[in-house]
Design a protein around this motif. Structure first.
Motif, PDB file in Angstrom:
ATOM      1  N   GLY A 315       0.794  -1.214   0.000  1.00  0.00           N
ATOM      2  CA  GLY A 315       0.000   0.000   0.000  1.00  0.00           C
ATOM      3  C   GLY A 315       0.831   1.270   0.000  1.00  0.00           C
ATOM      4  O   GLY A 315       0.281   2.371   0.096  1.00  0.00           O
ATOM      5  N   ILE A 316       2.154   1.124  -0.117  1.00  0.00           N
ATOM      6  CA  ILE A 316       3.064   2.269  -0.060  1.00  0.00           C
ATOM      7  C   ILE A 316       4.036   2.169  -1.230  1.00  0.00           C
ATOM      8  O   ILE A 316       4.773   1.183  -1.354  1.00  0.00           O
ATOM      9  CB  ILE A 316       3.840   2.294   1.272  1.00  0.00           C
ATOM     10  N   ALA A 317       4.057   3.193  -2.059  1.00  0.00           N
ATOM     11  CA  ALA A 317       4.855   3.143  -3.286  1.00  0.00           C
ATOM     12  C   ALA A 317       6.334   2.876  -3.012  1.00  0.00           C
ATOM     13  O   ALA A 317       6.984   2.138  -3.751  1.00  0.00           O
ATOM     14  CB  ALA A 317       4.688   4.451  -4.063  1.00  0.00           C
ATOM     15  N   LYS A 318       6.890   3.468  -1.953  1.00  0.00           N
ATOM     16  CA  LYS A 318       8.310   3.303  -1.660  1.00  0.00           C
ATOM     17  C   LYS A 318       8.670   1.865  -1.280  1.00  0.00           C
ATOM     18  O   LYS A 318       9.835   1.463  -1.394  1.00  0.00           O
ATOM     19  CB  LYS A 318       8.730   4.248  -0.526  1.00  0.00           C
ATOM     20  N   LEU A 319       7.684   1.102  -0.838  1.00  0.00           N
ATOM     21  CA  LEU A 319       7.942  -0.288  -0.446  1.00  0.00           C
ATOM     22  C   LEU A 319       7.776  -1.258  -1.616  1.00  0.00           C
ATOM     23  O   LEU A 319       8.173  -2.422  -1.511  1.00  0.00           O
ATOM     24  CB  LEU A 319       7.007  -0.701   0.696  1.00  0.00           C
ATOM     25  N   VAL A 320       7.187  -0.804  -2.697  1.00  0.00           N
ATOM     26  CA  VAL A 320       6.943  -1.687  -3.838  1.00  0.00           C
ATOM     27  C   VAL A 320       8.245  -2.209  -4.456  1.00  0.00           C
ATOM     28  O   VAL A 320       8.383  -3.426  -4.683  1.00  0.00           O
ATOM     29  CB  VAL A 320       6.057  -0.996  -4.893  1.00  0.00           C
ATOM     30  N   PRO A 321       9.250  -1.338  -4.757  1.00  0.00           N
ATOM     31  CA  PRO A 321      10.483  -1.858  -5.375  1.00  0.00           C
ATOM     32  C   PRO A 321      11.205  -2.916  -4.550  1.00  0.00           C
ATOM     33  O   PRO A 321      11.535  -3.988  -5.089  1.00  0.00           O
ATOM     34  CB  PRO A 321      11.336  -0.595  -5.568  1.00  0.00           C
ATOM     35  N   PRO A 322      11.469  -2.706  -3.234  1.00  0.00           N
ATOM     36  CA  PRO A 322      12.179  -3.766  -2.505  1.00  0.00           C
ATOM     37  C   PRO A 322      11.392  -5.069  -2.418  1.00  0.00           C
ATOM     38  O   PRO A 322      11.975  -6.159  -2.488  1.00  0.00           O
ATOM     39  CB  PRO A 322      12.409  -3.156  -1.114  1.00  0.00           C
ATOM     40  N   MET A 323      10.071  -4.981  -2.295  1.00  0.00           N
ATOM     41  CA  MET A 323       9.268  -6.198  -2.219  1.00  0.00           C
ATOM     42  C   MET A 323       9.176  -6.890  -3.588  1.00  0.00           C
ATOM     43  O   MET A 323       9.134  -8.123  -3.661  1.00  0.00           O
ATOM     44  CB  MET A 323       7.863  -5.875  -1.700  1.00  0.00           C
ATOM     45  N   ALA A 324       9.174  -6.106  -4.649  1.00  0.00           N
ATOM     46  CA  ALA A 324       9.175  -6.691  -5.994  1.00  0.00           C
ATOM     47  C   ALA A 324      10.470  -7.445  -6.245  1.00  0.00           C
ATOM     48  O   ALA A 324      10.475  -8.553  -6.806  1.00  0.00           O
ATOM     49  CB  ALA A 324       8.976  -5.592  -7.036  1.00  0.00           C
ATOM     50  N   LEU A 325      11.587  -6.859  -5.830  1.00  0.00           N
ATOM     51  CA  LEU A 325      12.887  -7.517  -6.006  1.00  0.00           C
ATOM     52  C   LEU A 325      12.978  -8.767  -5.139  1.00  0.00           C
ATOM     53  O   LEU A 325      13.512  -9.798  -5.573  1.00  0.00           O
ATOM     54  CB  LEU A 325      14.012  -6.543  -5.667  1.00  0.00           C
ATOM     55  N   ALA A 326      12.450  -8.696  -3.920  1.00  0.00           N
ATOM     56  CA  ALA A 326      12.465  -9.859  -3.033  1.00  0.00           C
ATOM     57  C   ALA A 326      11.626 -10.993  -3.607  1.00  0.00           C
ATOM     58  O   ALA A 326      12.010 -12.170  -3.543  1.00  0.00           O
ATOM     59  CB  ALA A 326      11.955  -9.467  -1.643  1.00  0.00           C
ATOM     60  N   GLY A 350      -3.655   5.751  -5.325  1.00  0.00           N
ATOM     61  CA  GLY A 350      -2.496   6.502  -5.781  1.00  0.00           C
ATOM     62  C   GLY A 350      -1.287   6.340  -4.880  1.00  0.00           C
ATOM     63  O   GLY A 350      -0.142   6.384  -5.346  1.00  0.00           O
ATOM     64  N   ALA A 351      -1.521   6.111  -3.590  1.00  0.00           N
ATOM     65  CA  ALA A 351      -0.420   6.019  -2.628  1.00  0.00           C
ATOM     66  C   ALA A 351       0.498   4.833  -2.885  1.00  0.00           C
ATOM     67  O   ALA A 351       1.659   4.845  -2.465  1.00  0.00           O
ATOM     68  CB  ALA A 351      -0.974   5.945  -1.201  1.00  0.00           C
ATOM     69  N   GLN A 352       0.013   3.799  -3.560  1.00  0.00           N
ATOM     70  CA  GLN A 352       0.826   2.601  -3.814  1.00  0.00           C
ATOM     71  C   GLN A 352       1.290   2.497  -5.271  1.00  0.00           C
ATOM     72  O   GLN A 352       1.917   1.513  -5.652  1.00  0.00           O
ATOM     73  CB  GLN A 352       0.038   1.341  -3.456  1.00  0.00           C
ATOM     74  N   SER A 353       0.999   3.523  -6.053  1.00  0.00           N
ATOM     75  CA  SER A 353       1.313   3.486  -7.487  1.00  0.00           C
ATOM     76  C   SER A 353       2.665   4.124  -7.776  1.00  0.00           C
ATOM     77  O   SER A 353       2.992   5.189  -7.251  1.00  0.00           O
ATOM     78  CB  SER A 353       0.230   4.217  -8.289  1.00  0.00           C
TER      79      SER A 353
END
Length: 374
Positions: A315-326, A350-353
């Motif tokens: 639910g937080i855009a800044k957390l999407v990249p590290p979790m996607a890589l993990a 919008g907050a997670q995009s």
């Protein structure tokens, strides 16, 4: 009820002590029923190089016993899934056959999506795009379709960054009845225009069976978390020859997810992809908790591709990249990521995009990780 169970559990039913402790009899009944149904599924693994004639003879004999046979032909072995009352099968006799490598009982309640029945990975084909079996896919686009210009702009951006499929919600399930719930049929038309402009196949959510005719030209139908156990919907999707992206419910176990997939596959549609999108826990800093352990666990249990959604999970855009890589490093077969050209003014989530340029940067890193783990 099976006559053996009836005989065993009826012992002492007229005894006063047994009447007072009727719960014990019920418990025994449950245990015996479980044991009986445990014996309902079996797999026969054939040796490599068995002739079609000998395989056909064995299958004919097993079918004569009243069993249904599911055949899974792999590169190195063939697995026969026996469905029905396998108590009629003489296991020692089958194991002694020259063409048989082994005979195993299957205790899990799911069959169609069970890796024991299908040792090889399922590869779901969506046009020229392949998912599973070593094929990795990136699905990207906005949470909801807001306008033709918006979805076309985002589709072009994510394709340029390497996405192979385009996501976008035309029908949106919202917690509040006052929130934007999608453009519905108009949104689907905008998605088709974006597909025409970019060539990207469409992934979008179906919420109601009544809307199914509108999805005839949709490439992948998504079943959202809230509909994971809408069994009437799952059965209907089982009658289609169309890929299904099945999302895990926010409070559902992996077994429940697999049983939902079973509903679709048992009705005839085997083109199912599973999606881990986070579950509800005690965490109070993220929207959900991304269960990354589900990825390797599902790969052990099933042959179906496993997609991860880090956008809804955090639910937080800044957390999407590290979790996607993990998730990529953990063996996911693909990612579904929300991308919006103007997240601050997005009508939904919008907050997670990610912005298009952020997605492009992430896509480069994902390819680098894939180069290591693939």
């Amino acid at each position: 009820m099976h006559p053996i169970i009836t005989l065993l559990t009826s012992f002492g039913k007229d005894n006063l002590w047994c009447k007072k402790l009727g719960l014990l009899r019920i418990a025994a009944q449950v245990i015996l029923c479980g044991f009986y149904f445990w014996r309902k599924k079996m797999i026969v693994v054939l040796k490599h190089g068995v002739s079609e004639e000998k395989k056909a003879q064995l299958i004919a004999w097993l079918e004569a016993l009243g069993l249904r046979i599911h055949i899974s032909d792999g590169e190195f072995q063939t697995v026969l899934g026996l469905i029905g009352d396998t108590t009629t099968v003489d296991i020692d006799l089958v194991e002694s056959l020259e063409i048989v490598d082994s005979v195993k009982r299957v205790t899990e309640p799911f069959k169609c999506c069970n890796r024991k029945f299908h040792p090889d990975d399922m590869i779901v084909e969506i046009g020229d795009v392949k998912v599973g079996g070593g094929n990795f896919v990136m699905i990207a686009g906005p949470c909801s379709v807001e306008s033709e210009e918006q979805i076309v702009t985002v589709a072009k951006a994510v394709k340029a960054a390497g996405a192979q499929l385009m996501r976008g919600g035309a029908f949106k399930p919202r917690t509040s009845p006052y929130d934007f719930a999608g453009l519905k049929a108009t949104g689907l038309e905008f998605l088709k225009i974006a597909r025409q402009e970019t060539g990207l196949p469409i992934v979008t959510e179906l919420m109601n069976i009544m809307d199914l005719p509108l999805f005839e030209d949709v490439d992948v139908i998504q079943v959202g978390a809230r509909n994971m156990q809408n069994f009437d919907l799952l059965r209907e999707l089982g009658h289609l020859d169309k890929p299904i992206l099945l999302k895990r419910g926010l409070a559902n176990t992996l077994k429940e997810l697999l049983m939902s997939a079973e509903y679709i596959m048992a009705s005839g549609n085997e083109r199912v992809m599973l999606c881990e999108r986070g579950i509800r826990t005690f965490s109070d800093y993220t929207r959900n908790t991304l269960d990354l352990a589900a990825v390797p666990m599902l790969h052990q249990l099933t042959h179906l591709p496993v997609i991860v959604d880090p956008s809804h999970a955090t639910g937080i855009a800044k957390l999407v990249p590290p979790m996607a890589l993990a998730a990529t490093a953990g063996g996911a077969d693909g990612l579904i990521i929300e991308v919006h050209n103007d997240p601050i003014h997005a009508l939904c989530d919008g907050a997670q995009s990610l912005r298009p340029e952020e997605f492009a940067e992430l896509a480069e890193k994902i390819r680098a990780v894939r180069g290591i783990v693939a």
